[in-house]
Design an enzyme around this catalytic site. Structure first.
Site, short mmCIF file in Angstrom:
data_model
loop_
_atom_site.label_atom_id
_atom_site.label_comp_id
_atom_site.label_asym_id
_atom_site.label_seq_id
_atom_site.Cartn_x
_atom_site.Cartn_y
_atom_site.Cartn_z
N LYS A 111 0.83 -1.21 0.00
CA LYS A 111 0.00 0.00 0.00
C LYS A 111 0.86 1.26 0.00
O LYS A 111 0.57 2.22 -0.72
CB LYS A 111 -0.96 -0.03 1.21
CG LYS A 111 -2.00 -1.13 1.07
CD LYS A 111 -2.82 -1.38 2.32
CE LYS A 111 -3.63 -2.65 2.12
NZ LYS A 111 -4.56 -2.95 3.23
N GLN B 149 -4.91 -1.88 9.39
CA GLN B 149 -4.70 -3.20 8.79
C GLN B 149 -5.29 -4.29 9.69
O GLN B 149 -4.98 -4.36 10.87
CB GLN B 149 -3.19 -3.42 8.58
CG GLN B 149 -2.83 -4.66 7.78
CD GLN B 149 -3.33 -4.59 6.34
OE1 GLN B 149 -3.27 -3.56 5.69
NE2 GLN B 149 -3.83 -5.70 5.85
N ASP C 256 -11.34 1.95 3.31
CA ASP C 256 -11.62 0.52 3.19
C ASP C 256 -13.13 0.27 3.05
O ASP C 256 -13.54 -0.83 2.70
CB ASP C 256 -11.12 -0.23 4.44
CG ASP C 256 -9.69 -0.74 4.29
OD1 ASP C 256 -9.23 -0.91 3.16
OD2 ASP C 256 -9.04 -0.97 5.33
C1 BQF Z 1 -0.73 -10.37 -5.84
C2 BQF Z 1 -5.52 -9.37 2.38
C3 BQF Z 1 -6.39 -11.37 3.37
C4 BQF Z 1 -6.53 -10.73 4.60
C5 BQF Z 1 -6.18 -9.40 4.72
C6 BQF Z 1 -0.91 -8.18 -4.65
C7 BQF Z 1 -1.79 -8.03 -2.41
C8 BQF Z 1 -1.92 -9.41 -2.40
C9 BQF Z 1 -1.57 -10.18 -3.51
C10 BQF Z 1 -2.18 -7.21 -1.25
C11 BQF Z 1 -4.95 -8.61 1.26
C12 BQF Z 1 -4.77 -9.23 -0.08
C13 BQF Z 1 -4.55 -7.30 1.48
C14 BQF Z 1 -1.06 -9.55 -4.63
C15 BQF Z 1 -3.87 -6.48 0.41
C16 BQF Z 1 -4.48 -8.21 -1.15
O1 BQF Z 1 0.15 -9.97 -6.62
O2 BQF Z 1 -1.37 -11.39 -6.05
C17 BQF Z 1 -1.28 -7.42 -3.55
O3 BQF Z 1 -1.38 -6.45 -0.77
N1 BQF Z 1 -3.47 -7.29 -0.70
C18 BQF Z 1 -4.77 -6.71 2.77
O4 BQF Z 1 -4.44 -5.54 2.99
O5 BQF Z 1 -5.33 -7.42 3.75
C19 BQF Z 1 -5.68 -8.73 3.62
C20 BQF Z 1 -5.88 -10.71 2.27
#
Ligand code: BQF
Length: 307
Positions: free
Chosen positions: A76, A120, A143
């Protein structure tokens, strides 16, 4: 829209239409590419805001040292730098009290350089996620987890959409996939993905079914889907026998398999030949989630500056 492959037949090269789902090969929707386009658009608008003296700012709060959360927060922050936003990270120790966290959120709610705030998740067990989400100003809730924003989504009158479902919809839109009247099945009913995902598909006139751990005949319901969204949280849960020939398959899962390899909720190898479109993991919905967060933060900055 028709796509063609070029085939050489005797005398000349001919254009032969590709029929998705019949040619045993899905179009793999690249979240990397689609998200890069979204981020480029956000960057362009951010540059315009800067000429008016406005620099969009996102505050990211992370409590404790969960390694996955650390990766997500870094993604992020990097995306913010890419599009030209200011980002502030608040890394708090795992023992942070509820009062301390709420005090920080209150300060950020009142800080005018900050347009978006996210905390987060998941939080350490002694902190109450509901109270924390409620404390974030709905105007800065990029969010879209605050009950007031959730309610707005329900009635279709929103300014922020939850990033992951919004990312899935953006992929559907850019590929020109028509949701109108289609059978849409969402597997998973979380507040963050499953429930809002179903609502967004409904807004696009899909006929929507939500499946979950208590669903009977899961296989039959999934097999009826023209558009199947997997948000289960189980590695390779969706297998080819659950997918209709020619279905659009969107994989929201981010799991580690038994070898520690990143994989989705969909068994890509077996489902891909049956699908018309499919999203990979990694590089599918994940990058879209981040791009839509940038979009929400831009919108927050605009709203807070009466633009
Ligand atoms: C990729 C998330 C579960 C629980 C809390 C790129 C992200 C992930 C994968 C990423 C996720 C999942 C995020 C890829 C943010 C997605 O290249 O496949 C980016 O950073 N995510 C989160 O903030 O909280 C989570 C999944």
């Amino acid at each position: 829209m028709n796509e063609y492959i070029r085939v050489y037949s005797d005398m000349a090269w001919n254009k032969v239409p590709i029929k998705r789902g019949v040619c045993k090969m899905a179009k793999i929707i690249s979240g990397k590419e689609v998200s890069a386009n979204v981020r480029a658009q956000v960057k362009k608008e951010c540059d315009e805001l800067k000429t008016k003296g406005i620099a969009p700012g996102l505050a990211v709060i992370i409590v404790g040292d969960d390694p996955a959360s650390r990766v997500y927060v870094n993604n992020k922050k990097k995306a913010c730098a890419d599009v030209g936003f200011v980002s502030e990270e608040y890394a708090l120790p795992a023992e942070t009290t509820q009062e301390e966290l709420l005090k920080l959120i209150d300060e950020l709610n009142n800080k005018k350089e900050i347009n978006g705030i996210l905390c987060q998740l998941p939080l350490p067990g002694h902190l109450d996620e509901k109270t924390v989400i409620n404390a974030i100003s709905p105007l800065k809730d990029v969010d879209a987890f605050h009950p007031s924003n959730v309610g707005k989504i329900m009635i279709g009158d929103y300014h922020f959409l939850p990033c992951t479902p919004a990312g899935v919809m953006e992929m559907i839109r850019t590929e020109g996939i028509d949701v109108n009247g289609k059978n849409c099945v969402v597997i998973g009913r979380s507040n963050i993905v499953g429930k809002p995902m179903a609502m967004l598909l409904l807004h696009e006139n899909g006929t929507v079914t939500i499946c979950h751990s208590r669903t009977k005949n899961l296989k039959e319901i999934c097999s009826s889907a023209d558009i199947l969204v997997a948000a289960v949280g189980k590695p390779r849960f969706v297998t080819a026998d659950m997918v209709k020939e020619g279905a659009v398959v969107l994989d929201v899962g981010i799991n580690r398999d038994e070898n520690g390899k990143l994989c989705g909720d969909v068994d890509f190898a077996s489902v891909e030949p049956k699908a018309s479109y499919i999203t990979p993991v990694p590089g599918g919905v994940g990058p879209m989630t981040i791009a839509m967060l940038m979009k929400n933060t831009l919108k927050a900055a605009k709203i807070q500056n009466n633009i």
